[in-house]
Design a protein around this motif. Structure first.
Motif, PDB file in Angstrom:
ATOM      1  N   GLU A  36       0.916  -1.330  -0.034  1.00  0.00           N
ATOM      2  CA  GLU A  36      -0.252   0.055   0.051  1.00  0.00           C
ATOM      3  C   GLU A  36       0.698   0.890   0.152  1.00  0.00           C
ATOM      4  N   LYS A  37       0.100   2.471  -0.362  1.00  0.00           N
ATOM      5  CA  LYS A  37       0.670   3.906  -0.219  1.00  0.00           C
ATOM      6  C   LYS A  37       0.147   4.297   0.787  1.00  0.00           C
ATOM      7  N   GLY A  38       1.548   4.778   1.778  1.00  0.00           N
ATOM      8  CA  GLY A  38       1.205   5.404   3.273  1.00  0.00           C
ATOM      9  C   GLY A  38      -0.178   3.820   3.695  1.00  0.00           C
ATOM     10  N   ALA A  39       0.888   4.297   5.456  1.00  0.00           N
ATOM     11  CA  ALA A  39       0.090   3.314   6.489  1.00  0.00           C
ATOM     12  C   ALA A  39      -1.507   3.077   6.541  1.00  0.00           C
ATOM     13  N   GLY A  40      -2.556   3.249   5.641  1.00  0.00           N
ATOM     14  CA  GLY A  40      -3.494   2.856   6.294  1.00  0.00           C
ATOM     15  C   GLY A  40      -4.848   2.016   6.405  1.00  0.00           C
ATOM     16  N   THR A  42      -3.122  -0.687   8.370  1.00  0.00           N
ATOM     17  CA  THR A  42      -2.691  -1.289   9.557  1.00  0.00           C
ATOM     18  C   THR A  42      -3.161  -2.303  10.471  1.00  0.00           C
ATOM     19  N   ASP A  53       4.510  -0.747   3.395  1.00  0.00           N
ATOM     20  CA  ASP A  53       4.640   0.561   3.364  1.00  0.00           C
ATOM     21  C   ASP A  53       5.284   1.393   1.975  1.00  0.00           C
ATOM     22  N   ASP A  55       5.656   3.780   0.627  1.00  0.00           N
ATOM     23  CA  ASP A  55       6.699   4.965   0.991  1.00  0.00           C
ATOM     24  C   ASP A  55       7.672   5.059   1.493  1.00  0.00           C
ATOM     25  N   LYS A  60       8.004   4.330  -6.582  1.00  0.00           N
ATOM     26  CA  LYS A  60       7.541   5.149  -7.388  1.00  0.00           C
ATOM     27  C   LYS A  60       7.354   4.548  -8.785  1.00  0.00           C
ATOM     28  N   SER A  86      -4.076   0.755  -3.902  1.00  0.00           N
ATOM     29  CA  SER A  86      -3.897   2.272  -4.672  1.00  0.00           C
ATOM     30  C   SER A  86      -2.846   2.140  -6.124  1.00  0.00           C
ATOM     31  N   LYS A  89      -2.132   5.755  -7.475  1.00  0.00           N
ATOM     32  CA  LYS A  89      -1.255   6.210  -6.499  1.00  0.00           C
ATOM     33  C   LYS A  89       0.784   6.111  -6.567  1.00  0.00           C
TER      34      LYS A  89
END
Length: 138
Positions: A36-40, A42, A53, A55, A60, A86, A89
């Motif tokens: 995923e992009k970010g840690a949403g 978890t 993550d 990031d 990219k 995503s 993203k």
């Protein structure tokens, strides 16, 4: 095998990914990876899945994402499922280059025997016609 879960933003793709990832963990005799992009995610994806993550690793674009997934497969021979949330993203070029990326990813999937599922925020009509066979619209 590569599958694209497609739909417009807010259509429930991430909820579907969470469900599929948790089901895969319950069935799998190997490892399940969620990128995923970010840690949403978890608290939504079971702790038995490997949550990564992009990031943190500076991933990219399609080429970097392909290399990243290749590295996961190379480092862990028992990865059975990979889920990517995503996708656009992580690879902001969007539809541009996605067909070539999916072709390469499909070859990797067959070689590593891992099922790869990508979430793509787009309607089927927005994607190249060559991808229609691997799309599942939400």
């Amino acid at each position: 095998m590569v599958t694209l879960i497609i739909g417009k933003k807010g259509s429930g793709k991430t909820k579907k990914l969470i469900q599929l990832a948790n089901e895969a963990v319950a069935k799998s005799s190997g490892n399940v990876v969620v990128i995923e992009k970010g840690a949403g995610l978890t608290y939504d994806v079971t702790h038995k899945a490997r949550l990564i993550d992009t990031d943190v690793y500076g991933v990219k674009g399609y080429e970097m994402l392909l290399g990243f997934i290749s590295g996961i497969c190379a480092g862990n021979y028992d990865v059975t499922d990979i889920f990517v949330d995503s996708t656009f993203k992580i690879a902001p070029q969007g539809v541009e280059g996605i067909e070539e990326f999916i072709t390469k990813l499909d070859a990797l999937s067959k070689e590593s025997e891992a099922h790869i599922t990508l979430l793509v925020s787009a309607a089927e009509a927005d994607l190249p016609s060559g991808l229609k066979a691997v799309c599942e619209e939400i």
